[in-house]
Write an enzyme that holds these catalytic residues in place. Structure first.
Site, PDB file in Angstrom:
ATOM      1  N   LYS A  52      32.459  44.695  46.345  1.00  0.00           N
ATOM      2  CA  LYS A  52      32.208  43.947  47.588  1.00  0.00           C
ATOM      3  C   LYS A  52      31.020  44.549  48.338  1.00  0.00           C
ATOM      4  CE  LYS A  52      37.026  42.576  47.740  1.00  0.00           C
ATOM      5  NZ  LYS A  52      38.376  42.838  48.239  1.00  0.00           N
ATOM      6  N   GLN A  96      41.432  46.698  52.194  1.00  0.00           N
ATOM      7  CA  GLN A  96      41.760  46.500  50.771  1.00  0.00           C
ATOM      8  C   GLN A  96      43.261  46.701  50.539  1.00  0.00           C
ATOM      9  OE1 GLN A  96      39.521  45.441  48.353  1.00  0.00           O
ATOM     10  NE2 GLN A  96      41.326  45.271  47.061  1.00  0.00           N
ATOM     11  N   ASP A 119      38.935  37.756  55.143  1.00  0.00           N
ATOM     12  CA  ASP A 119      39.817  37.582  53.992  1.00  0.00           C
ATOM     13  C   ASP A 119      40.715  36.363  54.193  1.00  0.00           C
ATOM     14  OD1 ASP A 119      39.565  39.231  51.785  1.00  0.00           O
ATOM     15  OD2 ASP A 119      40.600  40.928  52.710  1.00  0.00           O
TER      16      ASP A 119
END
Ligand code: NAP
Length: 289
Positions: A52, A96, A119
């Site tokens: 990412k 994460q 997200d």
């Protein structure tokens, strides 16, 4: 059979984003900034976060990676989230997953400012998705929709079977495929570990979206001819044939089912790269707000 090439499509999207960033910056606008929190040193999580961060560099975003130790307290993690929420230079924040078992994942997700939740996991963004209101769609389902759209896969009126009901993939995917949008307008069946006669159901799927995390679970006897398969599964298995000593496998027995498919995603190079591309898209959207 057409391979839904997520790697190429994600690269196209990244080029589009990079062009937009260049134009924003040259007209005096702000460089989009994504921040990621990584707790612990899990190998798979490291790989995902690094990918990412690298993708941010590629499109001209700023990125900040915050590493916290495996034994970080929930309080300290929440304080870090709050600091980023208040930092007006940062447009998007991802934490994460998975987090260590002593941390309540939902508490952390809820602590993220919904405006920075690129997200798309925050309950208020999930609610907006269900109501078909503008929001950040969860990145993996959004990537799947984009892939279906760019390859002109007809979804309207089709029977879409989703395997797996996680909050980040299966459940949102089932909602998105049933919405009155394109892609969408499917008749959706959401299946999980308690589903009876799974094979009877998968055999009726025009579109099969598989997200359960069991290597090569889907075999040819579970399919009908002409099915479109989206394989979300990523499992790292040891390999003596790769430099890293690992290889990635999906939930679908690709080599033995591909002849039956109208479309199919490979693993790797299918859904994975699309997830990152959509994360970048969400971050750009947040930055433009
Ligand atoms: P998850 O939280 O691991 O949950 C797995 C789901 O599969 C659960 O809903 C479970 O049912 C269901 N399941 C398990 N065994 C089953 C069976 N025999 N028959 C039918 N359903 C079964 O799911 P996830 O986080 O969505 O991850 C799934 C896979 O996708 C993993 O390999 C993960 O690494 C991968 N993934 C990939 C991406 C990407 O970008 N490509 C993104 C996210 C995840 P119950 O609810 O009944 O337990």
């Amino acid at each position: 059979m057409i391979i839904l090439d997520g790697k190429k499509t994600a690269n196209d999207i990244k080029e589009e984003i990079a062009l937009e960033v260049t134009s924003i910056v040259s007209s005096g606008g702000k460089v989009p900034h994504l921040s990621a929190i990584l707790v612990g040193t899990d190998g798979a999580s490291e790989t995902y976060v690094n990918a990412k961060v690298k993708a941010c560099e590629k499109v001209g975003f700023k990125s900040t990676l915050i590493r916290l130790s495996e034994d970080v307290s929930q309080e300290d993690l929440l304080a870090e989230v709050e600091k980023i929420n208040k930092n007006s230079d940062i447009d998007g924040l991802i934490v994460q997953l998975p987090l260590p078992s002593h941390v309540d994942e939902m508490k952390v997700t809820e602590a993220i400012d919904p405006e920075k939740d690129v997200d798309g996991f925050h309950p208020s963004n999930i609610g907006r998705m269900v109501l078909n209101l503008p929001t950040y769609l969860p990145a993996t389902p959004a990537g799947i929709l984009e892939l279906l759209k760019r390859y002109n896969v007809e979804t309207s009126g089709k029977h879409c079977v989703v395997i797996g009901r996680s909050h980040i993939v299966g459940s949102p995917m089932s909602i998105l495929m049933g919405r009155n949008t394109n892609p969408g307008n499917c008749t959706v069946t959401l299946t999980h570990s308690r589903t009876k006669n799974l094979q009877e159901i998968t055999k009726t799927a025009d579109i099969l979206i598989v997200a359960l995390g069991r290597v090569e679970f889907i075999t040819s006897d579970m399919l009908k001819d002409g099915v479109c398969i989206i394989d979300v599964g990523i499992t790292r298995v040891k390999s003596d044939k790769t430099k890293s000593g690992w290889k990635l496998l999906g939930d679908v027995d690709f080599e033995n089912v591909k002849h039956m498919c109208s479309f199919i995603t490979p693993v790797p190079g299918g859904v994975g790269p699309m997830t990152i591309a959509m994360l970048l898209k969400n971050t750009l959207l947040s930055s433009k707000k």
